[in-house]
Enzyme design. Structure first.
Site, PDB file in Angstrom:
ATOM      1  N   ARG A 101       0.646  -1.264   0.201  1.00 22.88           N
ATOM      2  CA  ARG A 101       0.009   0.007   0.010  1.00 22.88           C
ATOM      3  C   ARG A 101       0.941   1.342  -0.010  1.00 22.88           C
ATOM      4  O   ARG A 101       1.926   1.142   0.573  1.00 22.88           O
ATOM      5  CB  ARG A 101      -0.832   0.002   1.450  1.00 22.88           C
ATOM      6  CG  ARG A 101      -1.917   1.093   1.555  1.00 22.88           C
ATOM      7  CD  ARG A 101      -3.146   1.029   0.485  1.00 22.88           C
ATOM      8  NE  ARG A 101      -4.121   1.874   0.652  1.00 22.88           N
ATOM      9  CZ  ARG A 101      -4.984   2.175  -0.062  1.00 22.88           C
ATOM     10  NH1 ARG A 101      -5.181   1.523  -1.304  1.00 22.88           N
ATOM     11  NH2 ARG A 101      -6.143   2.827   0.487  1.00 22.88           N
ATOM     12  N   THR A 382      -8.750   0.385  -9.542  1.00 20.28           N
ATOM     13  CA  THR A 382      -8.349  -0.865  -8.948  1.00 20.28           C
ATOM     14  C   THR A 382      -8.554  -1.983  -9.883  1.00 20.28           C
ATOM     15  O   THR A 382      -9.355  -1.919 -10.819  1.00 20.28           O
ATOM     16  CB  THR A 382      -9.170  -1.174  -7.538  1.00 20.28           C
ATOM     17  OG1 THR A 382      -8.953   0.093  -6.965  1.00 20.28           O
ATOM     18  CG2 THR A 382      -8.671  -2.265  -6.688  1.00 20.28           C
ATOM     19  N   THR A 400      -4.037  -0.783  -7.055  1.00 25.57           N
ATOM     20  CA  THR A 400      -4.814   0.198  -7.665  1.00 25.57           C
ATOM     21  C   THR A 400      -3.894   1.661  -7.710  1.00 25.57           C
ATOM     22  O   THR A 400      -3.087   1.826  -6.811  1.00 25.57           O
ATOM     23  CB  THR A 400      -5.993   0.471  -6.753  1.00 25.57           C
ATOM     24  OG1 THR A 400      -6.953   1.656  -7.129  1.00 25.57           O
ATOM     25  CG2 THR A 400      -5.704   1.076  -5.220  1.00 25.57           C
ATOM     26  N   ASN A 402      -6.237   4.099  -7.065  1.00 20.65           N
ATOM     27  CA  ASN A 402      -7.608   4.587  -6.460  1.00 20.65           C
ATOM     28  C   ASN A 402      -8.532   4.884  -7.593  1.00 20.65           C
ATOM     29  O   ASN A 402      -8.933   4.033  -8.240  1.00 20.65           O
ATOM     30  CB  ASN A 402      -7.351   5.904  -5.446  1.00 20.65           C
ATOM     31  CG  ASN A 402      -8.525   6.131  -4.759  1.00 20.65           C
ATOM     32  OD1 ASN A 402      -9.488   5.368  -4.303  1.00 20.65           O
ATOM     33  ND2 ASN A 402      -8.637   7.383  -4.218  1.00 20.65           N
ATOM     34  N   GLU A 421      -4.188   8.182  -3.742  1.00 18.92           N
ATOM     35  CA  GLU A 421      -4.537   7.249  -2.639  1.00 18.92           C
ATOM     36  C   GLU A 421      -4.817   8.139  -1.393  1.00 18.92           C
ATOM     37  O   GLU A 421      -5.229   7.609  -0.446  1.00 18.92           O
ATOM     38  CB  GLU A 421      -3.495   6.297  -2.353  1.00 18.92           C
ATOM     39  CG  GLU A 421      -4.042   4.976  -2.100  1.00 18.92           C
ATOM     40  CD  GLU A 421      -4.757   4.166  -3.180  1.00 18.92           C
ATOM     41  OE1 GLU A 421      -6.049   4.172  -3.105  1.00 18.92           O
ATOM     42  OE2 GLU A 421      -4.189   3.919  -4.272  1.00 18.92           O
ATOM     43  N   ASP A 424      -8.021   8.088   0.351  1.00 12.57           N
ATOM     44  CA  ASP A 424      -8.332   7.068   1.397  1.00 12.57           C
ATOM     45  C   ASP A 424      -8.017   7.205   2.751  1.00 12.57           C
ATOM     46  O   ASP A 424      -8.588   6.438   3.686  1.00 12.57           O
ATOM     47  CB  ASP A 424      -7.487   5.891   0.930  1.00 12.57           C
ATOM     48  CG  ASP A 424      -8.418   5.198  -0.370  1.00 12.57           C
ATOM     49  OD1 ASP A 424      -9.676   5.668  -0.832  1.00 12.57           O
ATOM     50  OD2 ASP A 424      -7.931   4.308  -0.913  1.00 12.57           O
ATOM     51  N   SER A 453      -7.700   1.246   3.400  1.00 14.00           N
ATOM     52  CA  SER A 453      -8.249   0.432   2.120  1.00 14.00           C
ATOM     53  C   SER A 453      -9.511  -0.356   2.183  1.00 14.00           C
ATOM     54  O   SER A 453      -9.759  -0.829   3.492  1.00 14.00           O
ATOM     55  CB  SER A 453      -7.055  -0.285   1.275  1.00 14.00           C
ATOM     56  OG  SER A 453      -7.470  -1.115   0.198  1.00 14.00           O
TER      57      SER A 453
HETATM   58  O1  DON Z   1      -8.006   1.129  -1.619  1.00 16.93           O
HETATM   59  C1  DON Z   1      -9.304   1.312  -1.631  1.00 16.93           C
HETATM   60  O2  DON Z   1     -10.106   1.028  -1.014  1.00 16.93           O
HETATM   61  C2  DON Z   1      -9.335   2.171  -2.930  1.00 16.93           C
HETATM   62  N1  DON Z   1      -8.314   3.303  -3.311  1.00 16.93           N
HETATM   63  C3  DON Z   1      -9.730   1.175  -4.040  1.00 16.93           C
HETATM   64  C4  DON Z   1     -10.372   2.139  -5.342  1.00 16.93           C
HETATM   65  C5  DON Z   1     -11.030   1.239  -6.294  1.00 16.93           C
HETATM   66  O3  DON Z   1     -11.460   0.046  -6.205  1.00 16.93           O
HETATM   67  C6  DON Z   1     -11.278   1.941  -7.629  1.00 16.93           C
HETATM   68  N2  DON Z   1     -11.930   1.113  -8.637  1.00 16.93           N
HETATM   69  N3  DON Z   1     -12.601   1.152  -9.264  1.00 16.93           N
END
Ligand code: DON
Length: 595
Positions: A101, A382, A400, A402, A421, A424, A453
């Site tokens: 991450r 992602t 991802t 993000n 990111e 998040d 996440s």
């Molecule tokens: O880590 C996470 O939860 C988010 N950054 C995931 C983002 C995501 O799944 C975007 N997809 N369409």
């Protein structure tokens, strides 16, 4: 020598982005193979993975090659400018995970995204687009750690990078979906000269069928091929990133890059109706929320409720409501905050949380607060892809940048698209992020910290402890609800993995207090029962995430005939028996390829 005949099974499900398939009854082509399988969101990436497996690489080697290839052919999410989680189950049954991450740059502070008036900053300078939106990427560090510790030793690092480099240099044909997707994001992508030049061709937009070449990215990958992750964190690429960041008021410095560390973490283990679930631990909330919800659901007769019933959707909503309320309060990077993960996934805690659920009445989220997990005794854009190799090693990986195209910034001279990111984190605790998620103080911005996440790479075992299936999804918080329903579809409703992934699903995340249904995903009479219970529906009917997966099936199960109850329960042995089924969500592109 007898030459073994190996058939190549390819299932390519072409772009249905934004359209939910009419029903789960339309069984998309699932791929079957005897020995090994790769399921990812792009056929080129899956094929590259299979090639590595055929050369003698194991699932980890192949996963790395797939991940690097997706950074080229799936630029909205595949990356080396982002991060993620790789869950690994070894042939001996032990499991581990690599947390790669992103980390906040050292200069990041709690209120960096809040202006003088106390409002969240929007646009450049905010947490979603521009140079300040990025955390320090972890992908190459994570891949290198996985390669050194768990690779087969039979293929070289350079052999895993080369296919991606070649595709970046030679180009690949854009699908209708990808050509359109660049344009969908043109407003923000065009603000950043390198992104505008590479992905929007300075306004001469790509059309389906045209070839996208990425020479800058190819040069970056050539350096990575030669020098490994060191190039990205300490070498030429590091210098280019730090220079571009400095020139544009970004925070990531050479020191931040040098200090990035992937971490190996013990996966979380839970159990649903006798099946062990191996999933991701914090700093993802995915595994904790998944196990919490499954623990709560275990107390209800979900099989009797039926897969498409109002009763099931009601119970899912009420359990999601409670688990997401806990997520907002408790979840964050465990290296910085006290995260009671073991308490939250305790079956006794689920019993407590479950006891307030009414069978025929919706609660209001405003009246559902986080539970008292701390009182429990210490207990014991992602994309997701999966690889199973011939020896039964399994990789379930979600990574991802993000949002689609991340921060929209491509670092000058590298072709590397950076993540956003930082969104998040709780940019302002209590204020929703781009996914509408409320995040608490524990997840505030701090230098060196990993943002919370929802990614949920998961592996489910048969009752006798062998590999059964691996799955995961993209879609922010909807990842968690999707994975929950997929696991439940297989265990409670005897679906094979393709059926389980295709089936309509719902989402609820506590706040905003609205039930998310997919287009055509629920019959009007089911919806009216739920409205009678007091559920409020979200107006727009969008897809709930998009998943991929691999399952070992016994011959009785096939894509067209779900196994009879019980047949799936014991499942096949770890290797040898049965076929591998690769499943791609009809909600997005992808290909499952095996041999
Ligand atoms: O880590 C996470 O939860 C988010 N950054 C995931 C983002 C995501 O799944 C975007 N997809 N369409």
């Amino acid at each position: 020598m007898k030459r073994k005949f190996t058939a190549l099974f390819i299932a390519v499900i072409i772009g249905m982005n934004g359209v939910t398939p009419a029903t789960a009854m339309t069984q998309p082509d699932a791929a079957y193979a005897k020995h090994a399988m790769v399921a990812s969101n792009h056929p080129i990436a899956s094929q590259i993975g299979v090639d590595v497996l055929k050369k003698g690489g194991n699932a980890v080697d192949a996963a790395i090659a797939v991940g690097l290839a997706l950074a080229v052919v799936y630029p909205e999410a595949g990356n080396i400018g982002g991060g993620g989680f790789m869950l690994i189950r070894k042939p001996d049954g032990t499991a581990t995970s690599i947390d790669y991450r992103e980390m906040a740059p050292a200069a990041a502070t709690r209120d960096m995204y809040v202006d003088e008036k106390g409002e969240l900053k929007r646009g450049e300078g905010g947490s979603t687009v521009g140079y300040r939106a990025s955390g320090v990427p972890g992908t190459l560090s994570g891949f290198e750690m996985a390669f050194k510790k768990y690779g087969s030793g039979k293929v070289r690092w350079s052999e895993l990078v080369e296919p991606a480099r070649a595709v970046a240099a030679n180009g690949y044909v854009l699908t209708h979906r990808l050509a359109n997707l660049f344009q969908d994001y043109k407003q923000t992508l065009s603000k950043y000269p390198e992104s505008n030049r590479i992905f929007l061709r300075n306004g001469r937009y790509f059309q389906a069928g045209e070839v996208l070449r990425q020479p800058d990215l190819a040069r970056t990958l050539a350096r990575v091929k030669l020098r490994g992750a060191a190039d990205f964190y300490r070498g030429e690429t590091a210098r280019l990133i730090a220079a571009d960041m400095k020139a544009n008021d970004g925070l990531i410095t050479l020191d931040d890059l040098r200090n990035y560390k992937a971490r190996e973490r013990s996966p979380l283990r839970g159990n649903y109706r006798g099946h062990e679930i191996v999933t991701m631990a914090p700093p993802s909330s995915g595994g904790v929320v998944l196990l919490q919800v499954l623990n709560m659901l275990e107390g209800f007769n979900m099989r009797a409720a039926g897969s498409g019933s109002a009763a099931r959707f009601h119970l899912l909503t009420e359990t999601f409501r409670r688990a997401f309320a806990d997520r907002a309060e408790y979840m964050a990077d465990p290296d910085f905050a006290d995260v009671p993960a073991e308490q939250l996934i305790d079956k006794k805690y689920a019993e407590q949380r479950r006891s307030s659920i009414k069978l025929d009445r919706a609660d209001r989220s405003a009246s559902i607060k986080f539970g008292n997990a701390s009182a429990m005794k210490e207990g014991s854009e992602t994309t997701h892809f999966n690889v199973v190799d011939k020896d039964g090693m399994v990789v379930s990986n979600t990574y991802t940048i993000n949002d689609l195209y991340g921060s929209r910034v491509t670092i000058k001279g590298t072709g590397v698209l950076m993540n956003d990111e930082m969104d998040d984190f709780a940019a302002r605790p209590g204020t929703p992020n781009i996914y509408g998620l409320i995040q608490g103080e524990r997840n505030k911005v701090e230098g060196g910290k990993r943002p919370l996440s929802s990614m949920t790479p998961t592996i489910v075992l048969t009752r006798d402890g062998n590999f059964w299936f691996a799955t995961g999804a993209r879609g922010g918080p909807r990842i968690i609800s999707a994975v929950t329903q997929i696991v439940q579809n297989v265990i409670d409703y005897d679906m094979n993995l393709q059926e389980a992934i295709s089936a309509p699903r719902i989402h609820h995340q506590w706040l905003p207090d609205e039930l998310w249904q997919e287009k055509y995903g629920m019959s009007p009479d089911t919806r009216s029962i739920l409205e009678r219970y007091g559920h409020k529906f979200r107006e727009r009917q969008d897809n709930v995430a998009s998943a991929t997966g691999i399952m070992r099936v016994i011959p009785r199960q096939s894509a067209n005939a779900a196994a009879s109850a019980g047949a799936t329960d014991s499942g096949p042995a770890n290797s040898g028996s049965g076929m591998l089924l690769g499943a791609i969500d009809p909600r997005s592109d992808g290909a499952a390829i095996g041999y």
